[in-house]
Design an enzyme around this catalytic site. Structure first.
Site, PDB file in Angstrom:
ATOM      1  N   LYS A   1     -40.696 107.495 -48.517  1.00 30.67           N
ATOM      2  CA  LYS A   1     -40.103 107.840 -48.762  1.00 30.67           C
ATOM      3  C   LYS A   1     -38.660 106.476 -49.199  1.00 30.67           C
ATOM      4  O   LYS A   1     -39.219 105.625 -49.752  1.00 30.67           O
ATOM      5  CB  LYS A   1     -39.280 107.357 -46.929  1.00 30.67           C
ATOM      6  CG  LYS A   1     -37.748 107.366 -47.021  1.00 30.67           C
ATOM      7  CD  LYS A   1     -37.386 106.417 -45.029  1.00 30.67           C
ATOM      8  CE  LYS A   1     -36.071 106.310 -45.052  1.00 30.67           C
ATOM      9  NZ  LYS A   1     -35.607 105.338 -44.092  1.00 30.67           N
TER      10      LYS A   1
ATOM     11  N   LYS B   1     -42.449 102.161 -47.324  1.00 32.83           N
ATOM     12  CA  LYS B   1     -40.754 102.544 -47.578  1.00 32.83           C
ATOM     13  C   LYS B   1     -39.749 101.484 -48.626  1.00 32.83           C
ATOM     14  O   LYS B   1     -40.482 100.141 -48.878  1.00 32.83           O
ATOM     15  CB  LYS B   1     -40.555 102.695 -46.690  1.00 32.83           C
ATOM     16  CG  LYS B   1     -38.417 102.433 -45.708  1.00 32.83           C
ATOM     17  CD  LYS B   1     -37.827 102.302 -44.450  1.00 32.83           C
ATOM     18  CE  LYS B   1     -36.517 102.583 -44.970  1.00 32.83           C
ATOM     19  NZ  LYS B   1     -36.078 101.916 -43.288  1.00 32.83           N
TER      20      LYS B   1
HETATM   21  C1  PBG Z   1     -33.853 102.685 -40.273  1.00 33.98           C
HETATM   22  C2  PBG Z   1     -33.904 104.002 -41.680  1.00 33.98           C
HETATM   23  C3  PBG Z   1     -33.102 103.897 -42.748  1.00 33.98           C
HETATM   24  C4  PBG Z   1     -33.682 105.727 -42.800  1.00 33.98           C
HETATM   25  C5  PBG Z   1     -34.195 105.569 -42.336  1.00 33.98           C
HETATM   26  N1  PBG Z   1     -34.636 105.061 -40.775  1.00 33.98           N
HETATM   27  C6  PBG Z   1     -32.202 102.868 -43.251  1.00 33.98           C
HETATM   28  C7  PBG Z   1     -32.490 101.998 -44.101  1.00 33.98           C
HETATM   29  O1  PBG Z   1     -34.045 101.664 -44.012  1.00 33.98           O
HETATM   30  O2  PBG Z   1     -31.352 100.951 -44.227  1.00 33.98           O
HETATM   31  C8  PBG Z   1     -32.717 106.200 -44.306  1.00 33.98           C
HETATM   32  C9  PBG Z   1     -32.640 107.283 -44.425  1.00 33.98           C
HETATM   33  C10 PBG Z   1     -32.010 107.718 -44.572  1.00 33.98           C
HETATM   34  O3  PBG Z   1     -31.266 107.433 -45.806  1.00 33.98           O
HETATM   35  O4  PBG Z   1     -31.695 109.054 -44.705  1.00 33.98           O
HETATM   36  N2  PBG Z   1     -34.267 101.612 -40.620  1.00 33.98           N
END
Ligand code: PBG
Length: 325
Positions: free
Chosen positions: A249, A196
């Site tokens: 991601k 991520k």
């Molecule tokens: C929570 C989370 C996030 C996303 C999914 N779970 C946001 C972040 O890390 O700030 C992002 C999903 C998206 O942008 O569609 N940690």
């Protein structure tokens, strides 16, 4: 063989031929649809930066889940926005919290017809919007793990089918696996947000989940997007810690990572087609600059072709309809 004997265009001549030689196919079975439930609202509210996506009150979440299921989408990813946020994410742990109640309501109504995946993180529940416990502006790793474990168990008690830790603390998959096993949920799979990135594509989601950090940013825990080798190492750790499904991601700007992760681990692989990727398509389409349907299907196909068999996408419902046409 070479031109003029060899002609690549021979197999492109008709739709039937093109269908026969097609290597990648996109199906509704590939999709996971994100759902947002918000405490303290009366009616669904459209998310300004994500046209067509809504925050739902608890009373409407089952209907939203039914619509998802009716389109043939196999799974929803649940995000909750609580009325009260504090420095210890109290409402994330509450067995009667908004997310837990939504999971329970959907599972009671739809049973096995729709899988519900619970995103395990704390940012939506923290007054400061960070994904862990904060002390002196530092995001603490180890104390946060214990909370993640408790959140995961509370989701499992509510009936969730799978948990998806997204906070990027070290050791989170192992901690959650351990907590679930201890509580008797040894059969609940973990979809790990493994690679991520600290991405600029999450902006619209932070409107949707009301989870933007109030100070600093997430670069101290999410990955530096310049690093592909590190993505492989991060994923290897999650696999060792017990991840059942691994995830990359965002997706569209990270097709190379999806391919490498798929080829390295040969495990069920998910990709998160994130909010910014969705909103860019929406904005360009609203201006008449691109054809939303064609571009969205091309993007989803590219993510699949790169090696993801699951795609978490805000386009899931539209794409399910388009694929039926
Ligand atoms: C929570 C989370 C996030 C996303 C999914 N779970 C946001 C972040 O890390 O700030 C992002 C999903 C998206 O942008 O569609 N940690």
């Amino acid at each position: 063989m070479q031109y003029p004997e060899l002609r690549m265009r021979r197999l492109r001549a008709t739709q039937k031929l093109r269908d026969m030689v097609r290597e990648t196919s996109l199906s509704v079975n590939d999709f996971i649809y994100p759902l947002f439930v918000k405490e303290g609202i009366e009616e669904p509210e459209e998310i300004r930066s994500m046209p067509g996506q809504y925050q739902y009150p608890l009373k409407d979440i089952v209907e939203a889940a039914r619509e998802t299921e009716a389109l043939g989408i196999p799974a929803a990813m649940m995000f909750g926005i609580p009325a009260v946020k504090d420095e210890v994410a109290t409402s994330a742990l509450d067995e009667n919290g908004i997310t837990q109640r939504a999971i329970k309501a959907i599972k009671e109504d739809l049973g096995d017809k729709l899988m519900v995946i619970g995103d395990v993180c704390l940012c939506e529940y923290m007054s400061h919007g960070h994904c862990g416990i904060v002390e002196n502006d530092q995001i603490l790793n180890d104390v946060t793990l214990e909370l993640y474990g408790r959140v995961a168990v509370s989701y499992a008690k509510a009936g969730v089918d799978m948990v998806a830790p997204s906070g990027m603390m070290d050791g989170q998959v192992g901690a959650i696996r351990h907590a679930l096993d201890q509580a008797g949920y040894g059969n609940t799979p973990i979809m790990a947000y493994s690679a991520k990135q600290s991405s600029n594509f999450y902006g619209p989601f932070r409107d949707a989940a009301e989870s933007a950090p109030s100070f600093g940013d997430r670069r101290g825990y999410q990955m530096d997007y310049h690093n592909k080798e590190e993505a492989i190492r991060e994923t290897a750790l999650d696999v060792q810690e017990g991840a059942d499904i691994i995830m990359v991601k965002p997706a569209l700007a990270y097709l190379d990572m999806i391919q490498s992760v798929r080829e390295t681990f040969r495990m069920p692989t998910a990709a998160y087609n994130v909010s910014g990727e969705y909103s860019m398509v929406k904005a360009a389409a609203a201006n008449g600059w691109i054809d939303e349907k064609k571009v969205a299907l091309e993007i989803l196909t590219a993510i699949k072709r790169a090696g993801a068999e699951m795609i978490i996408t805000y386009h899931a419902k539209d794409a399910a309809k388009w694929l039926k046409e």
